[in-house]
Write a protein that holds these residues in place. Structure first.
Motif, PDB file in Angstrom:
ATOM      1  N   GLN A  75       0.862  -1.186   0.000  1.00 52.37           N
ATOM      2  CA  GLN A  75       0.000   0.000   0.000  1.00 52.37           C
ATOM      3  C   GLN A  75       0.894   1.230   0.000  1.00 52.37           C
ATOM      4  N   VAL A 100       8.652   0.639  12.506  1.00 51.50           N
ATOM      5  CA  VAL A 100       8.074  -0.655  12.830  1.00 51.50           C
ATOM      6  C   VAL A 100       7.374  -0.468  14.169  1.00 51.50           C
ATOM      7  N   GLU A 101       6.098  -0.805  14.194  1.00 47.67           N
ATOM      8  CA  GLU A 101       5.299  -0.650  15.416  1.00 47.67           C
ATOM      9  C   GLU A 101       5.436   0.759  15.991  1.00 47.67           C
ATOM     10  N   THR A 128       4.962  -5.435  10.035  1.00 48.55           N
ATOM     11  CA  THR A 128       4.594  -4.578   8.923  1.00 48.55           C
ATOM     12  C   THR A 128       5.546  -3.388   8.947  1.00 48.55           C
ATOM     13  N   VAL A 133       6.611   0.431   7.732  1.00 48.77           N
ATOM     14  CA  VAL A 133       6.012   1.671   7.253  1.00 48.77           C
ATOM     15  C   VAL A 133       7.135   2.641   6.923  1.00 48.77           C
ATOM     16  N   ALA A 158       8.299  -8.078   3.300  1.00 47.06           N
ATOM     17  CA  ALA A 158       9.394  -7.542   4.113  1.00 47.06           C
ATOM     18  C   ALA A 158      10.258  -8.697   4.636  1.00 47.06           C
ATOM     19  N   HIS A 212       7.053 -11.158  11.489  1.00 45.42           N
ATOM     20  CA  HIS A 212       5.728 -10.762  10.990  1.00 45.42           C
ATOM     21  C   HIS A 212       5.450  -9.269  11.117  1.00 45.42           C
ATOM     22  N   ILE A 242       3.437   1.178   2.917  1.00 43.47           N
ATOM     23  CA  ILE A 242       3.189   0.188   3.966  1.00 43.47           C
ATOM     24  C   ILE A 242       3.419  -1.188   3.354  1.00 43.47           C
ATOM     25  N   LEU A 243       4.397  -1.906   3.901  1.00 46.67           N
ATOM     26  CA  LEU A 243       4.763  -3.214   3.376  1.00 46.67           C
ATOM     27  C   LEU A 243       4.334  -4.289   4.362  1.00 46.67           C
ATOM     28  N   PRO A 244       3.458  -5.202   3.933  1.00 43.47           N
ATOM     29  CA  PRO A 244       3.101  -6.311   4.819  1.00 43.47           C
ATOM     30  C   PRO A 244       4.311  -7.215   5.016  1.00 43.47           C
ATOM     31  N   ASP A 245       4.278  -8.024   6.049  1.00 45.56           N
ATOM     32  CA  ASP A 245       5.430  -8.874   6.354  1.00 45.56           C
ATOM     33  C   ASP A 245       5.806  -9.794   5.204  1.00 45.56           C
ATOM     34  N   SER A 246       4.831 -10.174   4.361  1.00 47.21           N
ATOM     35  CA  SER A 246       5.126 -11.052   3.223  1.00 47.21           C
ATOM     36  C   SER A 246       6.026 -10.378   2.190  1.00 47.21           C
TER      37      SER A 246
END
Length: 154
Positions: free
Chosen positions: A40, A66-67, A132, A134, A117, A130, A111-115
């Motif tokens: 995204q 991250v977080e 995400t 940003v 990253a 896992h 925004i990169l999902p863990d898949s």
């Protein structure tokens, strides 16, 4: 009767405000681009320079969270440009994917999902499994033409 009328009017006013608030948030959501892979991103500023293509040398300023914690930032120091060769440097899938969608002068949030990253393994003590990622700052400041296969690189 006046209290009933006041109650109905108040309810309508509050509902109207909530609708406007949801509509504003929806407008932001409409600006977010979602790719088939789950990446995204949205534009903060669109550039008009050369497009990033495989083999281009690209210079960027980045801030990675991250977080909600910044784990990497090249955005604050003028001499801290992060450079890479598009699509040939060993970078995570999501970074490569998003960089090939951009051009010089673009500034985005990605925004990169863990898949896309570091997945289930994470990355050392900095990025948990896992996670995400940003990129709350992703500025493409320089795009050099790709080298031809027979060009010599000094």
């Amino acid at each position: 009767m006046k209290s009933l009328l006041l109650l109905i009017t108040s309810t309508l006013v509050l509902a109207s405000c909530q609708f406007k608030s949801a509509q504003s948030e929806g407008e932001k959501a409409d600006d977010i681009i979602l790719t088939a892979s789950g990446l995204q991103y949205y534009y903060v500023r669109k550039g008009d320079g050369p497009k990033v293509e495989p083999g281009c040398k690209v210079g960027t300023y980045l801030s990675l969270k991250v977080e909600d914690s910044v784990v990497w930032n090249t955005n604050e120091l003028p001499d801290s440009l992060f450079t890479f060769v598009a699509d040939s440097t060993r970078l995570i899938k999501g970074f490569t994917e998003v960089s090939l969608l951009l051009r010089e002068g673009d500034e985005i949030v990605a925004i990169l999902p863990d898949s896309l990253a570091y997945g289930a393994k994470g990355a050392g003590d900095v990025i948990p499994p896992h996670a995400t990622l940003v990129y709350d700052v992703f500025k493409v400041v320089k795009v050099e033409a790709p080298y031809a296969a027979n060009d010599s690189v000094n």
